[in-house]
Design a protein around this motif. Structure first.
Motif, PDB file in Angstrom:
ATOM      1  N   HIS A 195      11.809 -22.346  55.990  1.00 37.76           N
ATOM      2  CA  HIS A 195      12.653 -22.188  57.170  1.00 37.76           C
ATOM      3  C   HIS A 195      12.674 -20.736  57.601  1.00 37.76           C
ATOM      4  O   HIS A 195      12.678 -19.833  56.765  1.00 37.76           O
ATOM      5  N   PRO A 196      12.717 -20.472  58.896  1.00 40.62           N
ATOM      6  CA  PRO A 196      12.818 -19.093  59.359  1.00 40.62           C
ATOM      7  C   PRO A 196      14.107 -18.449  58.865  1.00 40.62           C
ATOM      8  O   PRO A 196      15.099 -19.125  58.579  1.00 40.62           O
ATOM      9  N   ALA A 197      14.089 -17.123  58.744  1.00 35.39           N
ATOM     10  CA  ALA A 197      15.269 -16.407  58.272  1.00 35.39           C
ATOM     11  C   ALA A 197      16.454 -16.724  59.169  1.00 35.39           C
ATOM     12  O   ALA A 197      16.367 -16.649  60.385  1.00 35.39           O
ATOM     13  N   GLY A 198      17.579 -17.100  58.564  1.00 27.20           N
ATOM     14  CA  GLY A 198      18.775 -17.427  59.319  1.00 27.20           C
ATOM     15  C   GLY A 198      18.789 -18.834  59.867  1.00 27.20           C
ATOM     16  O   GLY A 198      19.806 -19.293  60.341  1.00 27.20           O
ATOM     17  N   ASP A 199      17.664 -19.517  59.797  1.00 24.08           N
ATOM     18  CA  ASP A 199      17.537 -20.899  60.262  1.00 24.08           C
ATOM     19  C   ASP A 199      18.168 -21.080  61.631  1.00 24.08           C
ATOM     20  O   ASP A 199      19.138 -21.792  61.806  1.00 24.08           O
ATOM     21  N   HIS A 200      17.612 -20.420  62.610  1.00 26.65           N
ATOM     22  CA  HIS A 200      18.109 -20.543  63.980  1.00 26.65           C
ATOM     23  C   HIS A 200      17.291 -21.557  64.769  1.00 26.65           C
ATOM     24  O   HIS A 200      17.200 -21.459  65.997  1.00 26.65           O
ATOM     25  N   ARG A 201      16.733 -22.515  64.074  1.00 30.11           N
ATOM     26  CA  ARG A 201      15.955 -23.544  64.761  1.00 30.11           C
ATOM     27  C   ARG A 201      16.860 -24.367  65.683  1.00 30.11           C
ATOM     28  O   ARG A 201      18.046 -24.524  65.427  1.00 30.11           O
ATOM     29  N   PRO A 202      16.296 -24.911  66.749  1.00 33.74           N
ATOM     30  CA  PRO A 202      17.128 -25.635  67.712  1.00 33.74           C
ATOM     31  C   PRO A 202      17.521 -27.021  67.211  1.00 33.74           C
ATOM     32  O   PRO A 202      16.869 -27.606  66.340  1.00 33.74           O
ATOM     33  N   ASN A 203      18.601 -27.528  67.778  1.00 37.27           N
ATOM     34  CA  ASN A 203      18.879 -28.952  67.660  1.00 37.27           C
ATOM     35  C   ASN A 203      17.808 -29.728  68.436  1.00 37.27           C
ATOM     36  O   ASN A 203      17.149 -29.185  69.322  1.00 37.27           O
ATOM     37  N   VAL A 204      17.686 -31.010  68.114  1.00 37.39           N
ATOM     38  CA  VAL A 204      16.732 -31.873  68.815  1.00 37.39           C
ATOM     39  C   VAL A 204      17.450 -33.163  69.189  1.00 37.39           C
ATOM     40  O   VAL A 204      18.015 -33.847  68.330  1.00 37.39           O
ATOM     41  N   LEU A 205      17.424 -33.490  70.471  1.00 42.51           N
ATOM     42  CA  LEU A 205      17.988 -34.739  70.979  1.00 42.51           C
ATOM     43  C   LEU A 205      16.867 -35.536  71.632  1.00 42.51           C
ATOM     44  O   LEU A 205      16.225 -35.051  72.570  1.00 42.51           O
ATOM     45  N   VAL A 206      16.630 -36.741  71.136  1.00 37.75           N
ATOM     46  CA  VAL A 206      15.650 -37.649  71.725  1.00 37.75           C
ATOM     47  C   VAL A 206      16.413 -38.827  72.312  1.00 37.75           C
ATOM     48  O   VAL A 206      17.146 -39.517  71.593  1.00 37.75           O
ATOM     49  N   VAL A 207      16.272 -39.043  73.598  1.00 37.66           N
ATOM     50  CA  VAL A 207      16.932 -40.156  74.280  1.00 37.66           C
ATOM     51  C   VAL A 207      15.856 -41.136  74.734  1.00 37.66           C
ATOM     52  O   VAL A 207      14.922 -40.755  75.450  1.00 37.66           O
ATOM     53  N   LEU A 208      15.985 -42.382  74.301  1.00 35.62           N
ATOM     54  CA  LEU A 208      15.057 -43.438  74.695  1.00 35.62           C
ATOM     55  C   LEU A 208      15.810 -44.498  75.486  1.00 35.62           C
ATOM     56  O   LEU A 208      16.886 -44.938  75.069  1.00 35.62           O
ATOM     57  N   THR A 209      15.246 -44.895  76.595  1.00 42.83           N
ATOM     58  CA  THR A 209      15.702 -46.099  77.269  1.00 42.83           C
ATOM     59  C   THR A 209      14.712 -47.214  76.943  1.00 42.83           C
ATOM     60  O   THR A 209      13.726 -47.003  76.246  1.00 42.83           O
ATOM     61  N   ASP A 210      14.993 -48.409  77.424  1.00 45.89           N
ATOM     62  CA  ASP A 210      14.158 -49.561  77.090  1.00 45.89           C
ATOM     63  C   ASP A 210      13.653 -50.212  78.379  1.00 45.89           C
ATOM     64  O   ASP A 210      14.433 -50.705  79.174  1.00 45.89           O
ATOM     65  N   GLN A 211      12.350 -50.152  78.581  1.00 45.66           N
ATOM     66  CA  GLN A 211      11.692 -50.850  79.702  1.00 45.66           C
ATOM     67  C   GLN A 211      11.886 -50.123  81.028  1.00 45.66           C
ATOM     68  O   GLN A 211      12.030 -50.740  82.073  1.00 45.66           O
ATOM     69  N   GLN A 212      11.831 -48.807  80.991  1.00 44.92           N
ATOM     70  CA  GLN A 212      11.991 -48.011  82.212  1.00 44.92           C
ATOM     71  C   GLN A 212      10.638 -47.480  82.674  1.00 44.92           C
ATOM     72  O   GLN A 212      10.007 -46.671  81.993  1.00 44.92           O
ATOM     73  N   THR A 213      10.207 -47.907  83.830  1.00 48.66           N
ATOM     74  CA  THR A 213       8.952 -47.413  84.387  1.00 48.66           C
ATOM     75  C   THR A 213       9.116 -45.973  84.866  1.00 48.66           C
ATOM     76  O   THR A 213      10.229 -45.524  85.177  1.00 48.66           O
ATOM     77  N   ALA A 214       8.020 -45.243  84.926  1.00 46.90           N
ATOM     78  CA  ALA A 214       8.073 -43.801  85.137  1.00 46.90           C
ATOM     79  C   ALA A 214       8.769 -43.407  86.426  1.00 46.90           C
ATOM     80  O   ALA A 214       9.471 -42.388  86.481  1.00 46.90           O
TER      81      ALA A 214
END
Length: 462
Positions: free
Chosen positions: A19-38
């Motif tokens: 881990h980088p010093a101080g562990d300042h890595r970002p949070n990660v949010l993944v949002v999925l919908t279901d059956q959404q066309t682009a």
């Protein structure tokens, strides 16, 4: 556009995995919908719905217009998203079975607090134990999931989090088409057809269309109750579909509001460290990578098609928005993305986590973009043996090959014909281009061990 890149190990990552010093890595949010066309977002210029929260993510980051699911079906696509492998390589080509997922274990092993809420479907509808995540909310209740995800984001913690919020809608269009209420609740009655969204320009079935998808549509009347629909019925369908997208957008807003709130401590003031001073790693004051996508699309009336499976653009092309540190705000990219194989490398790159070797995908920030993207499909219908298909496209052209049936080869110039109405495979003037795509698909199958190889026609010149 040209995307920035910070090096082979991503943002703040180290070759030794520490881990980088101080562990300042970002949070990660993944949002999925279901059956959404682009294109079911107002950020794409679609005037028939309003999605302010999806639009805000697009404004804060980069929208990838040429992002494709691994397979237009729930379980295979989700298996690919969570493992980084294509469905055929996993042996998950229908809504049964489930692989050993990688994403949660990978980030948990890197010190992330990993939560998952909503639809899992691998094959259990809800997340089981021992998958690298803790379950924050079951599937099927999008409003409850939004509240649970907001609560997870607000939790005090001294390390970064990975949260996957997997919403059910707009999948409820499947029930709506059968005259049932979506699982997230009934929709208001649609307005008169004249006030519903218009039919798309590619609403009629195209000349020389592939026979296999249409045979499957007719054989599966419960899933496709649309054969006798009139144009007004399809317009009401599009109204309901967009209403369900707007519904899930409101739930996305609940999560994003929590993400952007001040990170207060229990007394309402700033979160303090153990010595009473400011914490050096406050939870929500960390930068957050947000990725928004869907498991697959929906026909949305194009080619008189509802549901997925078929390799039409509306079924296989999905939203893919990436915001946060290391991304370009307000950008639109035509870089090809295969969301299943490319999600984990992208998250690792942005979060400073070393991905395992051997994954076939690449980060959307990798210096060399993809030259092609492949999508797989399979119908599981009684009496339909080898009901398979593959799609491969480059920057401009798209080739579709089904295992059998009339006009099983399709070739489109998406630059001139985005609605896939002119099948160039039947025009001898494009024989050389057709042979090129046959060779491209055969080469992909050979490299990946895809058993579809035996259905790919040999180049005519060869």
């Amino acid at each position: 556009m040209t995307e920035p890149h910070t090096g082979p190990h991503g943002v703040g990552d180290r070759p030794d995995g520490a881990h980088p010093a101080g562990d300042h890595r970002p949070n990660v949010l993944v949002v999925l919908t279901d059956q959404q066309t682009a294109d079911a977002m107002s950020a794409t210029g679609n005037p028939h719905l309003a999605t302010p929260h999806m639009d805000a993510l697009a404004a804060a980051g980069t929208r990838y217009r040429q992002a494709y699911c691994a397979q237009p079906l729930c379980a295979p696509s989700r298996a690919s998203l969570l493992t980084g492998l294509l469905p055929s390589g996993l042996g998950v080509t229908g809504n049964e079975g489930g692989p050993e997922p990688l994403l949660g274990r990978l980030f948990a092993g890197a010190g992330y607090d990993c939560g998952y809420g909503g639809k899992w479907h691998l094959p259990e509808l809800d997340l089981p134990e021992g998958r690298g995540f803790r379950r924050i909310h079951p599937a099927g209740d999008d409003a409850g999931l939004a509240r649970a995800a907001a609560a997870f984001v607000r939790e005090p913690r001294d390390r970064p989090f990975l949260l996957v919020a997997s919403f059910l809608e707009p999948h409820g269009i499947c029930e709506w088409a059968r005259g049932q209420d979506p699982k997230t609740g009934p929709l208001p009655a649609p307005p008169p057809a004249a006030d519903c969204p218009p039919l798309p320009a590619n609403f009629p079935p195209a000349p020389y269309e592939a026979r296999l998808p249409r045979l499957a549509q007719r054989a599966w009347a419960h899933t496709h109750p649309t054969e006798e629909w009139r144009e007004d019925d399809w317009r009401r369908y599009r109204y309901a579909y967009y209403a369900l997208v707007e519904r899930v957008d409101r739930h996305l807003g609940t999560v994003l509001t929590a993400l952007h709130e001040p990170d207060d401590g229990p007394d309402g003031g700033p979160d303090d460290g153990p010595d009473g001073g400011p914490s050096d790693a406050p939870g929500r004051r960390r930068e957050t990578v947000v990725v928004f996508s869907s498991d697959h699309g929906d026909g949305a009336g194009a080619h008189r098609w509802n549901q997925k499976w078929a390799l039409y653009e509306e079924s296989v092309r999905v939203p893919f928005l990436v915001s946060g540190p290391g991304t370009v705000a307000g950008a639109v990219s035509d870089r090809l993305v295969s969301t299943g194989p490319d999600l984990i490398p992208t998250l690792c790159d942005l979060a400073g986590v070393t991905p395992p070797p051997g994954l076939p995908g690449r980060s959307v920030r990798a210096p060399a973009p993809r030259e092609t993207v492949v999508v797989e499909t399979r119908w599981e219908l009684p009496g339909f043996n080898n009901a398979l298909g593959r799609m491969i496209r480059d920057e401009r052209h798209k080739y579709v090959c089904y295992a059998w049936g009339d006009h099983r080869e399709q070739l489109f110039d998406l630059g001139a014909d985005p609605g896939e109405m002119v099948n160039l495979a039947v025009d001898s003037r494009y024989a050389a281009l057709l042979d090129r795509f046959r060779a491209l698909l055969a080469g992909h199958c050979a490299r990946s061990g895809d058993p579809f190889a035996r259905f790919v026609p040999a180049p005519a010149a060869g």
